[in-house]
Write an enzyme that holds these catalytic residues in place. Structure first.
Site, mmCIF file in Angstrom:
data_model
loop_
_atom_site.group_PDB
_atom_site.id
_atom_site.type_symbol
_atom_site.label_atom_id
_atom_site.label_comp_id
_atom_site.label_asym_id
_atom_site.label_seq_id
_atom_site.Cartn_x
_atom_site.Cartn_y
_atom_site.Cartn_z
ATOM 1 N N GLY A 1 45.469 41.734 42.633
ATOM 2 C CA GLY A 1 46.912 41.986 42.663
ATOM 3 C C GLY A 1 47.739 40.724 42.512
ATOM 4 N N GLN B 1 49.419 48.899 46.889
ATOM 5 C CA GLN B 1 49.193 49.776 48.046
ATOM 6 C C GLN B 1 49.137 51.259 47.689
ATOM 7 O OE1 GLN B 1 48.384 48.974 51.125
ATOM 8 N NE2 GLN B 1 48.575 46.773 50.801
ATOM 9 N N SER C 1 44.930 46.593 42.499
ATOM 10 C CA SER C 1 43.779 45.831 42.957
ATOM 11 C C SER C 1 42.694 46.785 43.436
ATOM 12 C CB SER C 1 44.241 44.930 44.103
ATOM 13 O OG SER C 1 43.148 44.239 44.619
ATOM 14 N N ALA C 2 41.439 46.494 43.094
ATOM 15 C CA ALA C 2 40.339 47.427 43.386
ATOM 16 C C ALA C 2 40.000 47.533 44.872
ATOM 17 C CB ALA C 2 39.081 47.005 42.613
ATOM 18 N N HIS C 3 40.136 46.421 45.603
ATOM 19 C CA HIS C 3 39.608 46.454 46.978
ATOM 20 C C HIS C 3 40.475 47.247 47.943
ATOM 21 C CE1 HIS C 3 42.085 43.407 49.221
ATOM 22 N NE2 HIS C 3 42.409 43.081 47.999
ATOM 23 N N THR D 1 35.559 34.967 31.184
ATOM 24 C CA THR D 1 34.456 35.920 31.075
ATOM 25 C C THR D 1 34.752 37.122 31.961
ATOM 26 O OG1 THR D 1 32.905 34.150 30.645
ATOM 27 C CG2 THR D 1 31.972 36.210 31.481
ATOM 28 N N CYS E 1 53.648 34.929 65.808
ATOM 29 C CA CYS E 1 52.553 34.163 66.393
ATOM 30 C C CYS E 1 51.273 34.219 65.579
ATOM 31 C CB CYS E 1 52.268 34.665 67.803
ATOM 32 S SG CYS E 1 53.662 34.406 68.898
HETATM 33 S S1 FES Z 1 52.244 31.389 68.750
HETATM 34 FE FE1 FES Z 1 53.904 32.314 69.715
HETATM 35 S S2 FES Z 1 53.493 31.838 71.797
HETATM 36 FE FE2 FES Z 1 51.724 31.129 70.824
#
Ligand code: FES
Lengths: 129, 392
Positions: free
Chosen positions: B73, B181, B201-203, B239, B327
């Site tokens: 993709g 998707q 995309s195939a996967h 290829t 995070c």
């Molecule tokens: S990455 Fe957000 S508190 Fe650890």
């Protein structure tokens, strides 16, 4: 299931069974720290007797590393004098956890800052600088 | 782990179907010929590639010669967007796309912007829909390409591609859709969708990783991304990935056979999951369109908690999902898609994406429904964002 997740066993242990979670009923100092990097928040409350941290609690809105470092910092400072507690750095917390992924080191800063802020609050209440 | 692992991250990738592996094996073993070679080894490989091409083309209402095989993709998006920007340089230098595209599109547009191409990023509404009228208004006499994704990978919203396609045609502007998707999950017909270019995309449909396609409508000139040999009618040198392409063909065949029953089966499970989570956990919201969404996508935000904690806790239960939390991204930025639909930062933090697949059972969903309330409750008890008594 995943043996090699992002964290080591010690970090996962503190994430799974965090020590000292919650808020103290009558704290002598309360501090919070916000993570400017990812926007997370940590709160630590302490109870101090004769300059010794007799009890400590934390609450954290953050990633696994943030929860584990909060938990570890509470363990490291419990029954320590204020000066000893102030000497606990974020690196010491990370080290006590057996290390963190580099991208998660900033989370341990949150623990150090929340603790310092709680101690500042305690001193303010004591009328000390 | 005593219970069976539950994989609910099919939007990331899917397990390769055993039939696909079987179809690929001969081309990894004896039939190793280069499809460009004239001898019998090469011709055997070439025949297999062309059979896959024909199969895939008919699945999407295209002609075989309109299909260019790529590495996936991301390459298809790069090839089409950069290729059009280059080949139509003398006609204009303006691209239109949306703010919720996959990074493969957004980063490519950003790269071109730095080369002097101007890019309009269209907003979306709170459900993640692009307004076709916004597309119309954004078109200028310098516009050379409109690129709007078919189904969003994070929140599952399905965009009004055919309507946007009509507008593009009215104005004589080329139109691309990233269908990574949706391909193999909901019906796709390039004429009905009125697209000139499409990426897949195939996967994502139980095929192998490392193979995808760029659909290029007949008559559309495009500058190649890869230069070298004459493969793919000089539109992509390299290829041919014969085993991958054969696997892709088989995966499409399987998708073709099961798509209709699977999409209704998965939609029902998806709705069961969404309703169950919304009703058993307070302060929870659904992200993305309530109805116009991928059959396999449920994306929810759980207030006061952070996604990585949710993800790790589910992983401890053997349940694999993904999150839009800052995070867990390497940039520590929350998902651009959740931001674009106006999810507040703290809520974006606590978002989880569950994506179902052919292997997902009702028992799997019920297991998620069984463990989620406890997980959210445990993390909320640790969260300073929860005022005492605010959440039970
Ligand atoms: S990455 Fe957000 S508190 Fe650890």
């Amino acid at each position: 299931m995943i043996q090699n997740g992002p964290y080591n066993e010690k970090v996962m242990d503190h994430f799974r069974n965090p020590r000292n979670v919650g808020v103290l009923e009558n704290p002598d100092g309360v501090g919070t720290a916000g993570n400017p990097v990812c926007g997370d928040i940590m709160e630590i409350s302490i109870q101090v007797e004769d300059d010794v941290i007799k009890d400590v609690r934390f609450r954290t809105f953050g990633c696994g590393a943030a929860i584990a470092t909060s938990s570890m910092v509470t363990e490291l400072v419990k029954n320590k004098t204020i000066d000893e507690a102030l000497a606990v750095s974020n690196r010491a917390v990370a080290k006590a956890l057996g290390g963190l992924p580099p991208i998660k080191m900033h989370c341990s800063v949150l623990a150090e800052e929340a603790l310092r802020s709680a101690i500042d609050d305690f001193r303010r209440r004591q009328g000390k600088p | 782990m005593d219970t069976k692992p539950i994989y609910l991250d099919h939007a990331a990738t899917t397990p390769v179907a055993p039939e696909v592996i079987q179809a690929m094996l001969p081309f990894l073993e004896g039939a190793y010929g280069n499809a460009s070679s004239l001898h019998s080894f090469g011709q055997e490989a070439k025949a297999a590639v062309e059979a896959a091409r024909t199969r895939i083309a008919s699945f999407m209402g295209a002609r075989p010669e309109e299909i260019v095989f790529t590495s996936g993709g991301t390459e298809s998006d790069n090839f089409i967007i950069k290729g059009i920007a280059l080949s139509r340089r003398d006609r204009g230098n303006h691209l239109i796309t949306s703010s919720i595209e996959h990074h493969a599109v957004l980063e490519t547009c950003d790269f071109l912007r730095k080369q002097g191409v101007s890019v309009t990023l269209l907003p979306v509404d709170s459900n993640g829909l692009v307004d076709p009228d916004d597309v119309r208004k954004a078109i200028t006499d310098k516009t050379i390409l409109i690129s709007i994704m078919h189904g969003n990978n994070e929140i599952g919203t399905i965009e009004p591609i055919a309507e946007i396609g009509s507008i593009a045609r009215e104005h004589g502007v080329a139109f691309h859709t990233d269908a990574v998707q949706t391909f193999g999950h909901i019906p796709i017909d390039v004429d009905e969708l009125k697209v000139d270019f499409l990426s897949a995309s195939a996967h994502k449909l139980h095929g192998p990783k490392g193979v995808g396609l760029a659909y290029i409508r007949k008559g559309m000139k495009i500058t190649p991304l890869l230069h070298g040999g004459d493969q793919e009618k000089r539109r992509r040198a390299s290829t041919l990935n014969v085993p991958g392409i054969v696997g892709f063909g088989r995966a499409v065949e399987l998708a073709d056979a099961s798509m209709h029953t699977e999409s209704s089966r998965q939609s029902a499970l998806r709705d069961r999951l969404i309703k169950g989570l919304l009703s058993s956990i307070g302060d929870t919201r659904l992200n993305g369109h309530p109805v116009r969404r991928l059959p396999n996508n449920a994306n929810l935000s759980f207030a006061f908690v952070e996604g990585e904690g949710l993800l790790l806790s589910l992983d401890m239960e053997g349940i694999a999902v993904s999150t839009g939390s800052a995070c867990t991204s390497s940039s520590l930025e929350p998902s651009h898609v959740l931001k674009a639909i106006g999810v507040p930062v703290e809520l974006a933090h606590g978002s989880l994406r569950f994506t179902l697949g052919r292997d997902t059972t009702r028992e799997d969903i019920d297991r998620v429904l069984q463990v989620m309330p406890g997980i959210v409750h445990r993390l909320r008890a640790m969260s300073p964002l929860v005022r005492k008594g605010a959440v039970s």
